[in-house]
Enzyme design. Sequence first.
Site, PDB file in Angstrom:
ATOM      1  N   GLN A   1       0.849  -1.166  -0.036  1.00  0.00           N
ATOM      2  CA  GLN A   1       0.019   0.040   0.000  1.00  0.00           C
ATOM      3  C   GLN A   1       0.891   1.095  -0.139  1.00  0.00           C
ATOM      4  O   GLN A   1       0.553   2.310  -0.709  1.00  0.00           O
ATOM      5  CB  GLN A   1      -1.003  -0.051   1.159  1.00  0.00           C
ATOM      6  CG  GLN A   1      -1.955  -1.012   1.141  1.00  0.00           C
ATOM      7  CD  GLN A   1      -2.866  -1.236   2.241  1.00  0.00           C
ATOM      8  OE1 GLN A   1      -2.623  -0.446   3.445  1.00  0.00           O
ATOM      9  NE2 GLN A   1      -3.800  -2.223   2.322  1.00  0.00           N
TER      10      GLN A   1
ATOM     11  N   VAL B   1       4.055   1.796  -1.181  1.00  0.00           N
ATOM     12  CA  VAL B   1       4.669   2.086  -2.326  1.00  0.00           C
ATOM     13  C   VAL B   1       3.928   2.672  -3.588  1.00  0.00           C
ATOM     14  O   VAL B   1       4.411   2.704  -4.465  1.00  0.00           O
ATOM     15  CB  VAL B   1       5.778   0.973  -2.688  1.00  0.00           C
ATOM     16  CG1 VAL B   1       6.719   0.508  -1.652  1.00  0.00           C
ATOM     17  CG2 VAL B   1       5.052  -0.240  -3.234  1.00  0.00           C
TER      18      VAL B   1
ATOM     19  N   HIS C   1       2.427   5.092  -3.253  1.00  0.00           N
ATOM     20  CA  HIS C   1       2.321   6.645  -3.343  1.00  0.00           C
ATOM     21  C   HIS C   1       3.595   7.002  -4.180  1.00  0.00           C
ATOM     22  O   HIS C   1       4.821   6.583  -3.646  1.00  0.00           O
ATOM     23  CB  HIS C   1       2.501   7.227  -1.779  1.00  0.00           C
ATOM     24  CG  HIS C   1       1.038   7.046  -1.059  1.00  0.00           C
ATOM     25  ND1 HIS C   1       0.252   7.931  -1.235  1.00  0.00           N
ATOM     26  CD2 HIS C   1       0.648   6.018  -0.373  1.00  0.00           C
ATOM     27  CE1 HIS C   1      -0.719   7.628  -0.418  1.00  0.00           C
ATOM     28  NE2 HIS C   1      -0.537   6.166   0.010  1.00  0.00           N
TER      29      HIS C   1
ATOM     30  N   SER D   1      14.938  -6.823   0.206  1.00  0.00           N
ATOM     31  CA  SER D   1      14.450  -7.663  -0.943  1.00  0.00           C
ATOM     32  C   SER D   1      14.386  -9.207  -0.294  1.00  0.00           C
ATOM     33  O   SER D   1      15.245  -9.641   0.246  1.00  0.00           O
ATOM     34  CB  SER D   1      15.417  -7.626  -1.815  1.00  0.00           C
ATOM     35  OG  SER D   1      15.273  -8.879  -2.892  1.00  0.00           O
TER      36      SER D   1
ATOM     37  N   ARG E   1      14.235 -11.454  -2.394  1.00  0.00           N
ATOM     38  CA  ARG E   1      15.080 -12.183  -3.369  1.00  0.00           C
ATOM     39  C   ARG E   1      16.464 -12.409  -2.846  1.00  0.00           C
ATOM     40  O   ARG E   1      16.903 -13.683  -3.224  1.00  0.00           O
ATOM     41  CB  ARG E   1      15.006 -11.725  -4.581  1.00  0.00           C
ATOM     42  CG  ARG E   1      13.826 -11.438  -5.377  1.00  0.00           C
ATOM     43  CD  ARG E   1      14.109 -10.859  -6.771  1.00  0.00           C
ATOM     44  NE  ARG E   1      14.684 -11.708  -7.803  1.00  0.00           N
ATOM     45  CZ  ARG E   1      15.341 -11.023  -8.896  1.00  0.00           C
ATOM     46  NH1 ARG E   1      15.279  -9.843  -9.005  1.00  0.00           N
ATOM     47  NH2 ARG E   1      15.891 -12.010  -9.607  1.00  0.00           N
TER      48      ARG E   1
ATOM     49  N   ARG F   1      10.303 -17.807  -1.536  1.00  0.00           N
ATOM     50  CA  ARG F   1       9.436 -16.700  -0.894  1.00  0.00           C
ATOM     51  C   ARG F   1       8.127 -16.659  -1.494  1.00  0.00           C
ATOM     52  O   ARG F   1       7.149 -15.825  -0.761  1.00  0.00           O
ATOM     53  CB  ARG F   1      10.447 -15.488  -1.404  1.00  0.00           C
ATOM     54  CG  ARG F   1       9.872 -15.122  -2.974  1.00  0.00           C
ATOM     55  CD  ARG F   1      10.474 -13.741  -3.164  1.00  0.00           C
ATOM     56  NE  ARG F   1       9.580 -12.735  -2.778  1.00  0.00           N
ATOM     57  CZ  ARG F   1       9.307 -11.618  -3.345  1.00  0.00           C
ATOM     58  NH1 ARG F   1      10.003 -11.127  -4.481  1.00  0.00           N
ATOM     59  NH2 ARG F   1       8.167 -10.927  -3.030  1.00  0.00           N
TER      60      ARG F   1
ATOM     61  N   ARG G   1       4.931  18.089   0.657  1.00  0.00           N
ATOM     62  CA  ARG G   1       3.797  18.116  -0.130  1.00  0.00           C
ATOM     63  C   ARG G   1       3.481  16.724  -0.158  1.00  0.00           C
ATOM     64  O   ARG G   1       1.907  16.515  -0.024  1.00  0.00           O
ATOM     65  CB  ARG G   1       3.831  18.794  -1.394  1.00  0.00           C
ATOM     66  CG  ARG G   1       2.805  19.029  -2.299  1.00  0.00           C
ATOM     67  CD  ARG G   1       2.980  19.594  -3.628  1.00  0.00           C
ATOM     68  NE  ARG G   1       1.757  20.071  -4.153  1.00  0.00           N
ATOM     69  CZ  ARG G   1       1.725  20.571  -5.366  1.00  0.00           C
ATOM     70  NH1 ARG G   1       2.872  20.792  -6.138  1.00  0.00           N
ATOM     71  NH2 ARG G   1       0.672  21.159  -5.932  1.00  0.00           N
TER      72      ARG G   1
ATOM     73  N   HIS H   1      -0.439  14.872   1.551  1.00  0.00           N
ATOM     74  CA  HIS H   1      -1.124  14.067   0.896  1.00  0.00           C
ATOM     75  C   HIS H   1      -1.394  12.771   1.303  1.00  0.00           C
ATOM     76  O   HIS H   1      -2.532  12.145   1.678  1.00  0.00           O
ATOM     77  CB  HIS H   1      -0.687  14.069  -0.587  1.00  0.00           C
ATOM     78  CG  HIS H   1      -1.596  13.096  -1.513  1.00  0.00           C
ATOM     79  ND1 HIS H   1      -2.779  13.484  -2.126  1.00  0.00           N
ATOM     80  CD2 HIS H   1      -1.465  11.844  -2.098  1.00  0.00           C
ATOM     81  CE1 HIS H   1      -3.371  12.702  -2.783  1.00  0.00           C
ATOM     82  NE2 HIS H   1      -2.658  11.748  -2.729  1.00  0.00           N
TER      83      HIS H   1
ATOM     84  N   ARG I   1      -4.295   8.396   4.587  1.00  0.00           N
ATOM     85  CA  ARG I   1      -3.910   7.245   5.338  1.00  0.00           C
ATOM     86  C   ARG I   1      -3.898   7.353   6.946  1.00  0.00           C
ATOM     87  O   ARG I   1      -4.063   6.349   7.562  1.00  0.00           O
ATOM     88  CB  ARG I   1      -2.422   6.860   4.969  1.00  0.00           C
ATOM     89  CG  ARG I   1      -2.112   6.500   3.702  1.00  0.00           C
ATOM     90  CD  ARG I   1      -2.850   5.102   2.924  1.00  0.00           C
ATOM     91  NE  ARG I   1      -2.424   4.867   1.642  1.00  0.00           N
ATOM     92  CZ  ARG I   1      -2.839   3.703   0.893  1.00  0.00           C
ATOM     93  NH1 ARG I   1      -3.751   2.903   1.606  1.00  0.00           N
ATOM     94  NH2 ARG I   1      -2.373   3.285  -0.188  1.00  0.00           N
TER      95      ARG I   1
END
EC number: 2.1.1.148
Lengths: 243, 243, 243, 243
Positions: free
Chosen positions: B86, B88, B90, B99, B101, B158, B176, B180, B185
């Site tokens: 959620q 990212v 933005h 990661s 991976r 994973r 800014r 937002h 959120r």
Amino acid sequence: MPCAQRRVRLLAVTPDALSLIYAAFRQCYHTGFVGEMWPRLVAGEISRDTQAAFVRQVLESGHDSPVEHVSFTFAVEGVSRACTHQLVRHRIASYSQQSQRYVDETDFDYLVPPAIARNPAALERFEACMTEIASAYQELKALLEAAGRGAKAKEDARFVLPQAAESKIVVTMNCRSLLHFFSLRCCSRAQWEVRGLANDMLALCRDALPELFAAAGARCEQLGYCPEGERFTCGRYPLRTIA
Amino acid sequence: MPCAQRRVRLLAVTPDALSLIYAAFRQCYHTGFVGEMWPRLVAGEISRDTQAAFVRQVLESGHDSPVEHVSFTFAVEGVSRACTHQLVRHRIASYSQQSQRYVDETDFDYLVPPAIARNPAALERFEACMTEIASAYQELKALLEAAGRGAKAKEDARFVLPQAAESKIVVTMNCRSLLHFFSLRCCSRAQWEVRGLANDMLALCRDALPELFAAAGARCEQLGYCPEGERFTCGRYPLRTIA
Amino acid sequence: MPCAQRRVRLLAVTPDALSLIYAAFRQCYHTGFVGEMWPRLVAGEISRDTQAAFVRQVLESGHDSPVEHVSFTFAVEGVSRACTHQLVRHRIASYSQQSQRYVDETDFDYLVPPAIARNPAALERFEACMTEIASAYQELKALLEAAGRGAKAKEDARFVLPQAAESKIVVTMNCRSLLHFFSLRCCSRAQWEVRGLANDMLALCRDALPELFAAAGARCEQLGYCPEGERFTCGRYPLRTIA
Amino acid sequence: MPCAQRRVRLLAVTPDALSLIYAAFRQCYHTGFVGEMWPRLVAGEISRDTQAAFVRQVLESGHDSPVEHVSFTFAVEGVSRACTHQLVRHRIASYSQQSQRYVDETDFDYLVPPAIARNPAALERFEACMTEIASAYQELKALLEAAGRGAKAKEDARFVLPQAAESKIVVTMNCRSLLHFFSLRCCSRAQWEVRGLANDMLALCRDALPELFAAAGARCEQLGYCPEGERFTCGRYPLRTIA
């Protein structure tokens, strides 16, 4: 709860895409107004070859912003949440993704990594885990609903869902962002799944706008060498040697 | 494999943040050069109150781009993959995320939704599922390594990891984008976890730059009414009635 | 109405810039939490050389997003409107520019292109034109004010102001955007003025963060060849020959 | 060197725009795959009214990112450089603008602010200044060419060109960016010229996609009150009174 297959459908491309890119490039260097020239452009009075040659020449000189005027929209299904988490990191793009908060994931589909699919012992272990997760999801949802959690039971129960869980997403990228996406994600360093998605998208782009995408792909294919360094190179292209 | 706790650490804020925003606003309307005025600004010759009052006045008139000159960088741990997916989304922000991976997830930590934590039957079911997933991860990793998959065994295994799996991420947003982010959120419609993260970030912003963030939060707190509509409102503010 | 000199002042850099980039890179590949490691990082327990070597290695492998966590803010004066129109086309940046609608431009300063400054006949013609424009601006402003246009007289009269008219602007870019900006605008194909501005900004970046900016500059300096093509190359580097 | 008239031509809109927005919204909340539903959507099996009602409902609940999937491309001529400098400050957009470095501006057209056009004394002064600038441009270009400056004579001579000088530009914005652009630039606080441009673009958007743009415009028209504050309000809507 079957194993999912990736499908990518092209929903929309900006119409008259080559002419639009040509017109945008021309406007930068042209005295007249491309709005005036537009009806003749779309009527084909300037041949597709002439337009393509002009676009190629300016692109090669390093001026690539005019390709942004054309966008592609894809509907994608049969990709894992692992894959979409990588996809949505590309920020110059628009995404509308199926929400695990609002959509019921009972009997969710899932993706199986190829190295697991071709290894019977691994596949069996993987599928057993998927089955356990599905039953945990359903039981948790029922328990939470019974406890009065209502529609929010789904958003709590989703916490057990695996990275493998299938997702659906609508993606729009302009051509500059697509070329960048392909340069990174068609590379063999990218994970198999997002690379497969990138290749599917590239194939659709090539059909729709070959003049721009015929030569697109991983960075090495543009550069003529591999920029990933000794540690990561797949060996398909030589590493760059500083002259 | 303990249950994880969210921790948010402020790594960096643009120095002289209020003066920078003040200087940027002033430059738009001022004949002189704010580069000239800068040493006096940071020496405090114009009081913080005067600067804050000027910033507030111009902000209220709808001119908000100058607050972009100041950025905050947070290191976040103890959040689920559901939450970072959620976060990212933005796009006017920079992210560096742990990661799955490359990092070994044997004994991964996980987040427990509060509605599950306070329901003993649900919690037991949830934890049993986490235990099963951890054992599947380890067995798959071992099987794939034995089959010669090397370091890539982690990126295949994973796929069983849950959305609950803990992640760590470094996040930078300008003011800014932060305002937002908070407007969406900190709203009760946001999921509990990303709302908790937003509130933690907002508390750090308020400490560092109260002149800008004291009044920040969900959209209703700026608007004086709830814009989410009858179906979604939490009831804290009245719905907007069209006059 | 003197001729203007460019001045670039660095107002702010994200603090602990190298450590921040290092921490962000590390978080991607590290099991632990960089928020935990942070106090030791800023205390210098990991040497600047070690951090720089790590950053360089990952950057070379094509992973460049973590440098976005660090931003630079510059106050710029003594640049023409022609130059700022080129500057603000770089969209991943924040700008606060002196407004010709609100600021009185009576006795505006102006920039003189070097090829004009060193040609006495051209310089004389240029300055005569500037004088005429200044008098037109003042007369129009007076006429419009007399006609009751009030504060809006300035925004009408500004239509006569030349591209040479001096402007002031506050600019923030993150390091990834800066590297891109330098790659295009330090190139000899860029116009003399924005190239001068880019070089001034690069010098300040090199002072503040040499580990990242020592090798920055036009694209040729990274690539080892000139990508601008036969028609545009300055000849400093060889054109790329496809092997 | 006539006075220029603004002309805005719509070159492209994403095809099946309403269905695309509908499909993107649906995908967020729908179990099935909108790629599957797509042929029926574009065949009209779900009525335009039904689609529009769904889009409106979700938009009202504050979820606006799906409108990004649709973009509009405009060719614009007859706008001043003052206007395009304001236009290109909108960063979520793509621009291809006529270059004053490469295009010969002998006999450039120009825009006349209405307050000058309706004031005979001001108009005469303005036009005399334009004539002087045109002659300076031509003489400087000739002098610099004679001094061996070649094609670069144009980029030096352009420094005398006025903000009023006419420009041509190709602009692409997605619908979310357009709605934001209209909210700021259809407001009476915007300068007359960019407001005229915004209104022209809005009229074309309304024709092509009335379901989204019928109610678009300045912020006051959405909010039901003026957010610009006492100092700047035009008085058309009441100021917000905090209840």
